[in-house]
Scaffold this motif. Structure first.
Motif, PDB file in Angstrom:
ATOM      1  N   VAL A 206      34.861  38.946   4.832  1.00  0.00           N
ATOM      2  CA  VAL A 206      35.059  38.054   6.004  1.00  0.00           C
ATOM      3  C   VAL A 206      34.011  37.215   6.433  1.00  0.00           C
ATOM      4  N   LEU A 207      32.996  37.681   6.122  1.00  0.00           N
ATOM      5  CA  LEU A 207      31.542  36.890   6.703  1.00  0.00           C
ATOM      6  C   LEU A 207      31.500  35.734   5.682  1.00  0.00           C
ATOM      7  N   LEU A 208      31.742  36.031   4.255  1.00  0.00           N
ATOM      8  CA  LEU A 208      31.510  34.728   3.368  1.00  0.00           C
ATOM      9  C   LEU A 208      32.763  34.008   3.779  1.00  0.00           C
ATOM     10  N   CYS A 209      33.860  34.157   4.083  1.00  0.00           N
ATOM     11  CA  CYS A 209      35.094  33.240   4.247  1.00  0.00           C
ATOM     12  C   CYS A 209      34.450  32.518   5.515  1.00  0.00           C
ATOM     13  N   ALA A 210      33.918  32.980   6.728  1.00  0.00           N
ATOM     14  CA  ALA A 210      33.531  32.387   7.930  1.00  0.00           C
ATOM     15  C   ALA A 210      32.395  31.421   7.571  1.00  0.00           C
ATOM     16  N   THR A 211      31.562  32.000   6.674  1.00  0.00           N
ATOM     17  CA  THR A 211      30.423  30.847   6.354  1.00  0.00           C
ATOM     18  C   THR A 211      30.856  29.908   5.590  1.00  0.00           C
ATOM     19  N   LEU A 212      31.938  30.187   4.513  1.00  0.00           N
ATOM     20  CA  LEU A 212      32.370  28.887   3.833  1.00  0.00           C
ATOM     21  C   LEU A 212      33.409  27.873   4.757  1.00  0.00           C
ATOM     22  N   ALA A 213      34.051  28.367   5.680  1.00  0.00           N
ATOM     23  CA  ALA A 213      34.395  27.588   6.711  1.00  0.00           C
ATOM     24  C   ALA A 213      33.577  26.661   7.536  1.00  0.00           C
ATOM     25  N   PHE A 214      32.329  27.230   7.760  1.00  0.00           N
ATOM     26  CA  PHE A 214      31.236  26.443   8.601  1.00  0.00           C
ATOM     27  C   PHE A 214      30.853  25.399   7.528  1.00  0.00           C
ATOM     28  N   TYR A 215      30.763  25.783   6.465  1.00  0.00           N
ATOM     29  CA  TYR A 215      29.941  24.932   5.264  1.00  0.00           C
ATOM     30  C   TYR A 215      30.959  23.576   5.282  1.00  0.00           C
ATOM     31  N   LEU A 216      32.098  23.864   4.805  1.00  0.00           N
ATOM     32  CA  LEU A 216      33.242  22.748   4.854  1.00  0.00           C
ATOM     33  C   LEU A 216      33.174  22.097   6.422  1.00  0.00           C
ATOM     34  N   ALA A 217      33.140  22.524   7.526  1.00  0.00           N
ATOM     35  CA  ALA A 217      33.071  21.835   8.624  1.00  0.00           C
ATOM     36  C   ALA A 217      32.070  20.955   8.860  1.00  0.00           C
ATOM     37  N   ILE A 218      30.741  21.290   8.469  1.00  0.00           N
ATOM     38  CA  ILE A 218      29.453  20.518   8.353  1.00  0.00           C
ATOM     39  C   ILE A 218      29.736  19.312   7.326  1.00  0.00           C
ATOM     40  N   VAL A 219      30.234  19.657   6.209  1.00  0.00           N
ATOM     41  CA  VAL A 219      30.292  18.207   5.313  1.00  0.00           C
ATOM     42  C   VAL A 219      31.468  17.531   5.915  1.00  0.00           C
ATOM     43  N   VAL A 220      32.863  17.905   6.530  1.00  0.00           N
ATOM     44  CA  VAL A 220      33.634  16.936   6.858  1.00  0.00           C
ATOM     45  C   VAL A 220      33.068  16.363   8.225  1.00  0.00           C
ATOM     46  N   ALA A 221      32.111  17.006   9.010  1.00  0.00           N
ATOM     47  CA  ALA A 221      31.505  16.269  10.207  1.00  0.00           C
ATOM     48  C   ALA A 221      30.756  15.063   9.601  1.00  0.00           C
ATOM     49  N   VAL A 222      30.003  15.174   8.525  1.00  0.00           N
ATOM     50  CA  VAL A 222      29.031  14.118   7.945  1.00  0.00           C
ATOM     51  C   VAL A 222      29.826  12.928   7.517  1.00  0.00           C
TER      52      VAL A 222
ATOM     53  N   VAL B  78      19.587  20.360   7.427  1.00  0.00           N
ATOM     54  CA  VAL B  78      19.317  21.891   7.349  1.00  0.00           C
ATOM     55  C   VAL B  78      20.476  22.934   7.488  1.00  0.00           C
ATOM     56  N   LEU B  79      21.336  22.412   8.562  1.00  0.00           N
ATOM     57  CA  LEU B  79      22.366  23.527   8.731  1.00  0.00           C
ATOM     58  C   LEU B  79      23.112  23.811   7.453  1.00  0.00           C
ATOM     59  N   LEU B  80      23.495  22.631   6.635  1.00  0.00           N
ATOM     60  CA  LEU B  80      24.358  22.927   5.574  1.00  0.00           C
ATOM     61  C   LEU B  80      23.353  23.729   4.398  1.00  0.00           C
ATOM     62  N   GLY B  81      21.952  23.276   4.257  1.00  0.00           N
ATOM     63  CA  GLY B  81      21.194  24.125   3.346  1.00  0.00           C
ATOM     64  C   GLY B  81      21.063  25.554   3.593  1.00  0.00           C
ATOM     65  N   TRP B  82      21.006  26.147   5.014  1.00  0.00           N
ATOM     66  CA  TRP B  82      20.913  27.340   5.525  1.00  0.00           C
ATOM     67  C   TRP B  82      22.238  27.860   5.088  1.00  0.00           C
ATOM     68  N   THR B  83      23.445  27.512   5.286  1.00  0.00           N
ATOM     69  CA  THR B  83      24.869  28.014   5.047  1.00  0.00           C
ATOM     70  C   THR B  83      25.029  28.138   3.351  1.00  0.00           C
ATOM     71  N   ALA B  84      24.389  26.993   2.700  1.00  0.00           N
ATOM     72  CA  ALA B  84      24.661  27.316   1.321  1.00  0.00           C
ATOM     73  C   ALA B  84      23.992  28.363   0.581  1.00  0.00           C
ATOM     74  N   GLY B  85      22.452  28.441   1.287  1.00  0.00           N
ATOM     75  CA  GLY B  85      21.949  29.789   0.900  1.00  0.00           C
ATOM     76  C   GLY B  85      22.435  31.044   1.240  1.00  0.00           C
ATOM     77  N   LEU B  86      23.236  31.167   2.279  1.00  0.00           N
ATOM     78  CA  LEU B  86      23.827  32.378   2.815  1.00  0.00           C
ATOM     79  C   LEU B  86      25.073  32.632   1.864  1.00  0.00           C
ATOM     80  N   LEU B  87      25.632  31.579   1.431  1.00  0.00           N
ATOM     81  CA  LEU B  87      26.988  31.724   0.752  1.00  0.00           C
ATOM     82  C   LEU B  87      26.486  32.630  -0.689  1.00  0.00           C
TER      83      LEU B  87
END
Length: 347
Positions: free
Chosen positions: A38-54, A214-223
């Protein structure tokens, strides 16, 4: 009196050094639990949201430009020198060497290669995932931006996501991932999270990364850290392969099928007496085929390293170095006589 007290205090230290290191019976291997998925899926969704926002040049890109124009390195110049050293904790080379040295010591103490192989797998995943996104999006950094308000994508850059931040998450997070106890894992997880966020904030202060980097890098490492338990079977197979290869070389050494220079070089590496054993993904010890007893060459046989089951421990004063010709250390009286007979001036 003081000497006796010092020797009695050092006796447990000497006993620890004389004892053969013991491998833990059950190593805790993180499992891919439902909570972790569940935590992995939530982190992946946050990752995609940052990419879309940029990609859509949303409010996140405007925030990037606002902080860029704010120029934190000009607002607080007194901490610039300190942060120049702090950002090194996110560079892959120095951090990988430090963590690999610690995990190598753990591998030797626990008689397992899992810590080093897990570090290698995590860094390989980091290079593949983060590197591909960096090259694919090609974003320019704040110092090389060309158009105000633009996301600076597909311009030949390589800063999105932040490699310093992702590397800090993975390199220091692997220590928490490989922790032996639950309390240690939680403490190291908090420390690695704070350290990775500090490294990311430092890159923003120095103007080398946008906030979204930085937000995307932190999320990528957490994934990567969350998905690492899926690679535990691969880690176990790699460890078993290394030990199997070692046993093959040992059999060749004992059977005399290696040339003398090669045998002399491999003898220190293969003469551990079977201490090291591979482990399966569940932490249990995997069987290793024993080397044949017959057909070996006495000249190339590695020296056996026997450890008695129980023996009285001797303090340092009772340990006299003995050679085949006897002790080369003179008695106390002879040393005192020789010291008194020495001339006062050189000659």
């Amino acid at each position: 009196m003081r000497t006796d007290q010092l020797l009695s205090r050092l006796e447990p230290v000497f006993a620890r050094l004389d004892r053969e290191p013991e491998r833990p019976a059950h190593l805790q291997t993180p499992q891919m639990s439902r909570h972790r998925i569940v935590l992995l899926c939530a982190t992946l969704a946050f990752y995609l949201a940052i990419v879309v926002a940029v990609l859509t040049t949303s409010w996140l890109v405007r925030l990037d430009w606002q902080i860029m124009f704010f120029r934190p390195y000009e607002q607080w110049p007194q901490i610039h020198a300190f942060l120049d050293y702090l950002v090194v904790l996110g560079q892959r080379g120095p951090t990988a060497v430090m963590v690999a040295a610690w995990l190598g010591w753990r591998s030797w103490r626990q008689h397992t290669l899992r810590p080093l192989i897990a570090l290698g797998v995590a860094l390989l995943l980091l290079n593949i995932t983060v590197g591909s996104v960096k090259l694919g999006l090609g974003r320019l950094g704040p110092h090389y931006a060309t158009q105000i308000g633009s996301a600076e994508l597909f311009a030949g850059g390589d800063i999105f996501p932040s490699g310093h931040t992702a590397n800090a998450v993975v390199t220091w997070g692997i220590l928490a991932y490989l922790a032996s106890t639950t309390v240690t894992r939680r403490v190291l997880s908090i420390l690695s999270g704070v350290l990775s966020l500090s490294v990311g904030a430092t890159t923003v202060y120095l103007g080398t990364h946008w906030v979204s980097d930085v937000l995307l890098g932190w999320t990528a490492g957490l994934l990567i850290m969350l998905a690492l338990p899926w690679f535990e079977p691969l880690i176990a197979r790699a460890e078993a392969y290394v030990f199997e290869l070692r046993e093959q070389w040992r059999r060749r050494l004992e059977e005399g099928r290696l040339s003398e220079p090669v045998a002399a070089a491999l003898t220190p590496l293969l003469s551990a007496g079977g201490k090291w054993r591979p482990t399966r993904a569940d932490g249990a010890e995997a069987p290793v085929t024993a080397a044949p007893a017959a057909g070996h060459s006495p000249a190339l046989r590695p020296a056996a390293h026997a450890h008695p089951a129980s023996r009285p421990h001797l303090i340092r004063s009772e340990r006299t170095p003995v050679t085949p010709a006897g002790s080369r250390r003179p008695a106390h009286t002879e040393r005192a006589t020789a010291r008194s007979a020495r001339p006062a001036t050189g000659g």
